[in-house]
Design an enzyme around this catalytic site. Structure first.
Site, short mmCIF file in Angstrom:
data_model
loop_
_atom_site.label_atom_id
_atom_site.label_comp_id
_atom_site.label_asym_id
_atom_site.label_seq_id
_atom_site.Cartn_x
_atom_site.Cartn_y
_atom_site.Cartn_z
CB SER A 15 35.92 39.42 35.75
OG SER A 15 36.79 38.32 35.64
CG ASN A 16 35.60 34.07 34.82
OD1 ASN A 16 35.59 33.80 33.63
ND2 ASN A 16 36.71 34.35 35.49
NE ARG A 67 38.90 22.01 54.32
CZ ARG A 67 39.26 23.14 53.69
NH1 ARG A 67 38.45 23.72 52.86
NH2 ARG A 67 40.44 23.68 53.91
CG MET A 92 39.96 32.07 45.28
SD MET A 92 40.39 31.17 43.79
CE MET A 92 42.17 31.14 43.94
CB ILE A 94 39.36 22.89 49.25
CG1 ILE A 94 40.54 23.33 48.38
CG2 ILE A 94 39.09 21.40 49.09
CD1 ILE A 94 41.87 22.76 48.80
CG HIS A 111 42.55 25.38 37.46
ND1 HIS A 111 42.77 25.76 38.77
CD2 HIS A 111 43.77 25.08 36.94
CE1 HIS A 111 44.06 25.67 39.03
NE2 HIS A 111 44.69 25.27 37.93
C1 GAR Z 1 39.78 33.12 37.39
O1 GAR Z 1 40.91 33.33 36.59
C2 GAR Z 1 39.63 31.65 37.72
O2 GAR Z 1 40.12 30.80 36.72
C3 GAR Z 1 40.49 31.54 38.96
O3 GAR Z 1 40.24 32.72 39.67
C4 GAR Z 1 39.97 33.77 38.75
C5 GAR Z 1 38.74 34.50 39.23
O4 GAR Z 1 38.55 35.68 38.52
N1 GAR Z 1 40.15 30.38 39.71
C6 GAR Z 1 41.03 29.72 40.45
O5 GAR Z 1 42.19 30.04 40.57
C7 GAR Z 1 40.46 28.51 41.15
N2 GAR Z 1 41.49 27.72 41.69
P1 GAR Z 1 37.18 36.47 38.65
O6 GAR Z 1 36.86 36.58 40.15
O7 GAR Z 1 37.47 37.82 38.06
O8 GAR Z 1 36.12 35.70 37.92
#
Ligand code: GAR
Length: 204
Positions: A15-16, A67, A92, A94, A111
């Site tokens: 979504s981002n 990795r 997700m 590292i 984050h």
């Molecule tokens: C977001 O809330 C982002 O901050 C988080 O995953 C979500 C992804 O949402 N990121 C983390 O937790 C990174 N450690 P999206 O796939 O709908 O953009």
């Protein structure tokens, strides 16, 4: 106009990524999305990219368990494209030391907490458990640690008595969808300059 080029890394819904795509459609947006990468071939974010004619790259972490091997295959593949900045938007996995060194000052992460509070996973649960008054999201430069890099910007909201996991998730997404495009625009126009010792803010 020569637009600033983003490579966006996603692992799931994206979504981002969608917020970045939507912003980039405005003619005066200073950035464009050059590439979307995912470690998960089923990530919905990949579909969002294809629907918007953005090139995608996938490297399934299940078949690239080591990795270092994953990172070096990824680096090799990235050499084929030309971008200015990597955005971890719900990525997700590292990334290792060598990868970060190679792209020093060129990787930022979104984050879902007010860092330095709650690096890592389950941030919404932790906010509820600790009865925090505020929650939010942070964009930071990626270094070798877990969510430890220099903070570039954040956005926060008040936690209400009736909030639960779902409402915190929704509120966090809502602010993230504004915060991330805004920070990318400020970096693209050099109003924010990334440097691991200092984040320089120029002008307004
Ligand atoms: C977001 O809330 C982002 O901050 C988080 O995953 C979500 C992804 O949402 N990121 C983390 O937790 C990174 N450690 P999206 O796939 O709908 O953009």
């Amino acid at each position: 106009m020569n637009k600033f080029k983003l490579a966006v890394f996603v692992s799931g819904n994206g979504s981002n990524l969608q917020a970045l795509i939507d912003t980039s459609k405005s003619p005066d947006c200073p950035f464009k999305i050059e590439l979307v990468f995912s470690n998960n071939p089923d990530a919905y974010g990949l579909l969002r990219a294809s629907q918007n004619n953005i090139p995608t790259l996938t490297l399934d972490h299940k078949y690239n368990n080591d990795r270092q091997e994953f990172d070096s295959t990824l680096s090799k593949n990235l050499e084929q494209s030309n971008f200015d900045l990597i955005i971890l938007a719900g990525f997700m996995r590292i990334l290792g030391k060598e990868f970060i060194k190679r792209y020093e000052n060129r990787v930022i992460n979104l984050h879902p907490s007010l860092l330095p509070k709650y690096p890592g996973l389950n941030t919404h649960e932790k906010v509820l458990k600790n009865k925090d008054k505020f929650h939010g999201a942070t964009v930071h430069l990626v270094d070798e640690g877990l969510d430890t890099g220099k903070i570039i910007g954040f956005s926060k909201f008040k936690v209400e008595k009736y909030d639960n996991y779902d409402s915190l998730l929704a509120k966090t997404h809502e602010i993230e969808h504004k915060l991330l495009p805004k920070i990318c625009s400020l970096i693209a126009t050099k109003k924010i300059i990334l440097n691991k010792n200092n984040i320089l803010i120029n002008g307004k």
